[in-house]
Design an enzyme around this catalytic site. Structure first.
Site, PDB file in Angstrom:
ATOM      1  N   ASP A 241       0.885  -1.198   0.128  1.00  0.00           N
ATOM      2  CA  ASP A 241       0.039   0.086  -0.119  1.00  0.00           C
ATOM      3  C   ASP A 241       0.957   1.148   0.145  1.00  0.00           C
ATOM      4  O   ASP A 241       1.832   1.316   0.746  1.00  0.00           O
ATOM      5  CB  ASP A 241      -0.947  -0.141   1.252  1.00  0.00           C
ATOM      6  N   GLU A 301       1.389  -0.400  -5.109  1.00  0.00           N
ATOM      7  CA  GLU A 301       0.440   0.398  -5.353  1.00  0.00           C
ATOM      8  C   GLU A 301       1.433   1.646  -5.902  1.00  0.00           C
ATOM      9  O   GLU A 301       1.623   2.660  -5.096  1.00  0.00           O
ATOM     10  CB  GLU A 301      -0.430   1.064  -4.137  1.00  0.00           C
TER      11      GLU A 301
HETATM   12  C1  GLC Z   1      -4.171   3.243  -0.488  1.00  0.00           C
HETATM   13  C2  GLC Z   1      -5.470   2.319  -0.375  1.00  0.00           C
HETATM   14  C3  GLC Z   1      -6.533   3.377   0.217  1.00  0.00           C
HETATM   15  C4  GLC Z   1      -6.383   3.850   1.404  1.00  0.00           C
HETATM   16  C5  GLC Z   1      -4.771   4.682   1.400  1.00  0.00           C
HETATM   17  C6  GLC Z   1      -4.145   4.690   2.741  1.00  0.00           C
HETATM   18  O1  GLC Z   1      -4.089   4.151  -1.555  1.00  0.00           O
HETATM   19  O2  GLC Z   1      -5.684   1.936  -1.675  1.00  0.00           O
HETATM   20  O3  GLC Z   1      -7.729   2.741   0.148  1.00  0.00           O
HETATM   21  O4  GLC Z   1      -7.269   4.824   1.607  1.00  0.00           O
HETATM   22  O5  GLC Z   1      -3.833   3.682   0.804  1.00  0.00           O
HETATM   23  O6  GLC Z   1      -3.832   3.508   3.278  1.00  0.00           O
END
Ligand code: GLC
Length: 578
Positions: A241, A301
């Site tokens: 993440d 991500e």
């Molecule tokens: C990432 C996740 C998202 C979350 C953010 C903070 O972007 O995909 O859903 O709100 O991280 O953890």
């Protein structure tokens, strides 16, 4: 999550339980080492041949009818996933959490939130998945914890607490003045004053999500330990993440302000001092070494501005992330063959591509690409595209049945805090997180109770049960294209060769592997198109293709390459006859 694309007990008891869980885990789960070997002579690894599927556990299947999905619910749908053609599921965070950010605020990395079940449920899910050759990928929330995590509770308790330096604490510039101008991506200052110790802590996301201090080796050790803990329980990898926010400038330089304001009313800002700092690549390289001990995969991500940035996430020697997600692909927010061609060429040159159409932060593809009239046909075109490209696709649950966004109509119905703050400009992410539509019964068969988010009216037509019965459904198209992808070496491993590069309506390409070639032609326009292929430049003399799959009713077994007629918004996939 950034740059969102929007339309707009007793000790004895617990030790015994722990011992049994580990014993069960070692008995029924695959030995991590045995999980990944090259799967073909070219040295491809399992994740290069696999189709991934993202599950938002709150919304997939509710086994205990409390309105929120759970692990047993996921386990009950493994046969569905297997039949669909899924090889790995990524489960978004199901760890204990106050749920401020619906699980992305973790208060214990080595457990399951009771709302989703127990560790024993997880072990069962992993073992049932393993029986079906489906791998489990967990979400690793690296950048921050919950403010309810014991580490943060200790950290905030005093300035000299041993965990103080696990987070980022600084003095304000003066009374009521945060240390610098950095903004939270979820609105307001990224600094929160904590009266207990009179300092500010840093949070890139909500204030209940304090950032960990990755410059502290103890943090790295503890967090890497978390990944080992899950690998030892049979997990085949992690989706990392928010990787680009791990580090911040230690000197806290102010970020440059840009013209205009964002959806939360804050000045636009270039996050040059608190995102994508080079130090993060060291962490990824070391984390990869741990993953390699278990032959696990790391998915990122990775929000990047361009292909050069994306390339960095693979690592100079492919020693960072095996699967950085290419969100630039999702930014091609229209049916534009020219723009897709450009993006595909770019990511192909960067590394092994990882394609997504949407996720729990991005408006569903069904509405982003749909024109409101031909949405089902367009959904098939998009599936025909990213499931036949060279690379690994990550599906988002419900995409295979054409689930639509169901955005809240009134502010008081919004669950996602950024939707409350950003209303009405930003309605939050509830719309793309609604319950999976299983059948036509109340609540779409997701739960017998009112679900945490409302199902859209489309569940009456777009649901698994109904679509399974209809040979022309989006679901049956997904099943066929996934079966083809698994069977056909050219679609799995073949090179990508763009064809007819000047065609603004039809996106066509070959997938070439050894002496095989598969042609894919996608009519992205609302009118009939006549296409012609001359493959001599590719050293192919053939002039016929035998049809493997098409969405067109007038299905012929063979097509003459010099003239193929494509119906509006249609897919043609054929094997070149050499
Ligand atoms: C990432 C996740 C998202 C979350 C953010 C903070 O972007 O995909 O859903 O709100 O991280 O953890």
């Amino acid at each position: 999550m950034r740059n969102r694309i929007r339309r707009g007990k007793t000790f004895l008891k617990s030790s015994l339980l722990c011992f049994l869980t580990i014993l069960l885990g070692t008995m029924v789960l695959p030995k991590a080492k045995a999980q990944v070997k090259p799967v073909d002579a070219e040295g491809h690894e399992w994740w290069q041949h696999a189709v991934f599927y993202e599950i938002y556990p709150r919304s997939f299947a509710d086994s205990n009818n409390d309105g929120v999905g759970d692990l047993n619910g996921i386990a009950s749908k493994l046969d569905y996933l297997k039949n669909l053609g899924v090889d790995a599921v990524w489960i978004t965070p199901c760890y204990p959490s106050p749920q401020v950010d619906f699980g992305y605020d973790v208060s214990d990395y080595e457990n399951i939130d009771p709302m989703y079940g127990t560790l024993a449920d997880f072990e069962r899910l992993a073992s049932e998945a393993h029986k079906r050759n489906i791998r489990i990928i967990m979400d690793f929330v690296m950048n921050h914890t919950s403010d309810q995590h014991p580490w943060f509770k200790e950290s905030r308790s005093s300035r000299d607490n041993p965990k103080r330096d696990w987070y980022i604490w600084r003095d304000g510039k003066g009374p009521g003045q945060p240390p610098n101008n950095w903004e939270s991506t979820f609105g307001g200052s990224a600094w929160q004053f904590d009266p207990t110790t009179g300092q500010y802590y840093y949070h890139y996301f909500y204030k209940q999500q304090p950032d960990l201090n990755w410059r502290n080796p103890a943090v790295e050790k503890a967090m890497f330990g978390v990944t080992r803990w899950w690998y030892q329980r049979g997990v085949a990898g992690f989706r990392l993440d928010a990787v680009d926010t791990l580090f911040e400038d230690p000197d806290l330089h102010n970020n440059p302000i840009l013209p205009g304001k964002n959806q939360y009313g804050d000045p636009n800002m270039a996050n040059v001092y608190n995102t994508k700092l080079p130090e993060l690549h060291g962490v990824l390289q070391r984390l990869r070494k741990v993953a390699d001990e278990y032959d696990a995969v790391l998915i990122g991500e990775t929000w990047t501005k361009n292909i050069a940035e994306l390339k960095q996430y693979y690592g100079e020697d492919n020693n960072e992330l095996q699967m950085p997600m290419d969100f630039l692909f999702t930014k091609v927010d229209k049916l534009s063959p020219d723009e897709f061609r450009k993006q595909i060429a770019g990511v192909n040159a960067a590394g092994w591509p990882v394609y997504v159409l949407s996720n729990h932060d991005i408006v569903r593809a069904y509405v982003r690409y749909g024109d409101g009239v031909h949405n089902d046909a367009i959904a098939k075109v998009m599936a025909g595209l990213y499931l036949t490209l060279r690379g690994t696709p990550i599906m988002y649950y419900g995409e295979e049945i054409g689930m639509t966004n169901n955005d809240p109509k009134r502010r008081q119905d919004v669950k996602d805090p950024i939707g409350k703050l950003g209303w009405p400009k930003d309605k939050g992410r509830d719309g793309e997180r609604t319950p999976m539509q299983w059948n036509t019964s109340e609540n779409a068969g997701f739960s017998e109770t009112k679900p945490w988010l409302p199902v859209p009216a489309s569940y009456k037509t777009h649901n698994v049960e109904t679509e399974l019965k209809n040979p022309d459904s989006i679901l049956n198209f997904y099943k066929r294209v996934l079966a083809l992808r698994h069977d056909d070496a050219a679609l799995r491993d073949g090179d990508y060769v763009a064809l007819n590069k000047n065609d603004h309506n039809v996106l066509s390409y070959l997938r070439r592997y050894k002496d095989e070639a598969v042609l894919v032609a996608l009519n992205m326009s609302s009118s009939k198109q006549q296409v012609s292929f001359d493959l001599r430049a590719q050293g192919i003399k053939a002039n016929m293709a035998s049809t493997l799959l098409t969405t067109m009713k007038t299905n012929q077994e063979k097509a003459a390459l010099r003239s193929i007629t494509l119906a509006p918004f249609s897919v043609y996939i054929g094997k070149i006859e050499e």
